[in-house]
Design a protein around this motif. Structure first.
Motif, PDB file in Angstrom:
ATOM      1  N   ALA A  52       0.761 -20.240  18.519  1.00  0.00           N
ATOM      2  CA  ALA A  52      -0.231 -19.288  19.033  1.00  0.00           C
ATOM      3  C   ALA A  52      -0.351 -18.101  18.088  1.00  0.00           C
ATOM      4  N   ASP A  55      -2.218 -19.028  15.207  1.00  0.00           N
ATOM      5  CA  ASP A  55      -3.574 -19.467  15.558  1.00  0.00           C
ATOM      6  C   ASP A  55      -3.820 -20.914  15.111  1.00  0.00           C
ATOM      7  N   LEU A  85      -4.646 -21.005  24.397  1.00  0.00           N
ATOM      8  CA  LEU A  85      -4.870 -21.017  22.954  1.00  0.00           C
ATOM      9  C   LEU A  85      -6.047 -21.922  22.593  1.00  0.00           C
ATOM     10  N   SER A  88      -9.551 -20.496  23.390  1.00  0.00           N
ATOM     11  CA  SER A  88      -9.938 -19.329  22.581  1.00  0.00           C
ATOM     12  C   SER A  88     -10.727 -19.764  21.344  1.00  0.00           C
ATOM     13  N   HIS A  89     -10.778 -21.088  21.100  1.00  0.00           N
ATOM     14  CA  HIS A  89     -11.588 -21.659  20.017  1.00  0.00           C
ATOM     15  C   HIS A  89     -12.658 -22.543  20.657  1.00  0.00           C
TER      16      HIS A  89
END
Length: 371
Positions: A52, A55, A85, A88-89
């Motif tokens: 995380a 990223d 995580l 978030s994309h």
């Protein structure tokens, strides 16, 4: 024949991971497995945290299946951290959804937070229908939604300009015994004001206290701004006057917004009243607010009122903007006798000349007098 302790592996994996030596981390995991160490969920919590921080959503997703290889059952908190995580994309929303749907096959049952994470992601992505399906599935699977679940859907509806459905959802929430939080009300008030449903916004503001959530300064300022934007500043006046009796005092933003709104409607006497009230409470008006008021009085020929406002500003050591001087000085020169003008100029000259008070430069109308 020395055998490293499991704790040594944990510390080394954490250090290497934070230093981004991921291939060495993988080597250590292989060694842990081949040497048949008994691993704990803590190891995988570390790994998720490492990926995380770096990223790396794909690596984080692989941790879920790596746990199964080690015969460690993932916990809902592991699932949720991975989901957070992934979503978030934007291009990992569907892989997150696939993991969410298959997790139960491995004995991991999504909880309320899991649903909220996916609902929030789909709402932000504009897929409101999927978010709604997830919300309804919670009831089918005996997962109890919370205040955040409702708020996520309300925010999604408001983004789609479906404010009436969002209000209906609030009713449903109240009927089911939930107490909306402050942010839920802020979301609805903002949306109602943007949709010009000011009467409904005011009613909701009044209703909040009845429902046990006292409106705060953000709620009041949202509605004050809504009324002012729509050219109904007297509605904003009513809201501001209601505030003290509801245990909330107007702040700097409340007064600035109201004074600006009244000026926009040409209600300069009312605006002056509230600016004086504002000053009496120690709040400093932004120069644009005092400028709008002075300019307004000048435009309707109320020079005395304009100079009075300017005088109050100077007494409080507030620095008027150059444009303010540029507005008021030529107006005074046109309308006043020389003696009166001289008196005013003498008063003006007592003010400390600063960068923002270039009186001579601004006061074009004084040119003949100065010569």
């Amino acid at each position: 024949g020395f055998r490293h302790s499991y704790s040594s592996f944990l510390v080394l994996i954490l250090k290497l991971g934070r230093s981004k030596h991921f291939s060495l981390v993988d080597d250590l995991l292989v060694r842990l497995k081949s040497d048949q160490y008994r691993v704990t969920p803590t190891l995988f919590s570390y790994l998720i945290k490492i990926y995380a921080e770096a990223d790396l959503p794909e690596k984080a997703l692989s941790v879920f299946y790596k746990m199964l290889e080690f015969n460690v059952k993932p916990l809902p908190r592991h699932l949720n951290r991975i989901l957070e995580l992934l979503v978030s994309h934007r291009n990992f929303i569907m892989p997150a959804f696939d993991l969410f749907k298959t997790a139960h096959k491995y004995g991991v049952f999504p909880n309320t937070k899991s649903y909220n994470i996916l609902m929030g992601a789909f709402c932000l992505n504009g897929d409101l229908s999927i978010a709604y399906k997830l919300f309804n599935k919670m009831f089918e699977r005996d997962v109890m939604p919370d205040v955040e679940s409702y708020r996520i859907l309300m925010q999604g509806l408001c983004r789609k300009s479906q404010v009436n459905r969002a209000v209906d959802l609030l009713e449903d929430m109240l009927n089911k015994g939930f107490e909306p939080d402050s942010l839920s009300y802020t979301t609805l008030l903002n949306s109602l004001c943007r949709k010009k449903k000011l009467r409904e916004a005011y009613k909701l503001l009044c209703r909040m206290k009845v429902k046990g959530c006292n409106p705060d300064i953000v709620h009041y300022n949202t509605v004050i701004l809504g009324f002012c934007r729509e050219g109904t500043a007297m509605g904003a006046v009513k809201v501001l006057e209601d505030m003290p009796s509801n245990g909330c005092l107007p702040n700097l933003v409340s007064y600035r917004t109201l004074v600006g709104g009244l000026c926009d409607q040409g209600m300069f006497d009312e605006a002056k009243k509230y600016m004086e009230e504002m000053l009496s409470k120690g709040f400093s008006p932004h120069f644009s607010v005092s400028h709008a008021l002075i300019k307004g009085f000048c435009s309707v020929g109320k020079i005395d009122a304009a100079t009075e406002v300017l005088g109050e500003m100077l007494e409080l050591r507030e620095v008027p903007h150059t444009d303010t001087w540029g507005t008021i000085v030529p107006t005074i020169c046109e309308d006043y006798e020389t003696e009166k003008m001289e008196e005013i100029l003498e008063e003006v000259m007592k003010v400390e000349i600063k960068r923002d008070t270039r009186i001579v430069e601004a006061g074009i109308g004084l040119e003949n007098y100065l010569i």
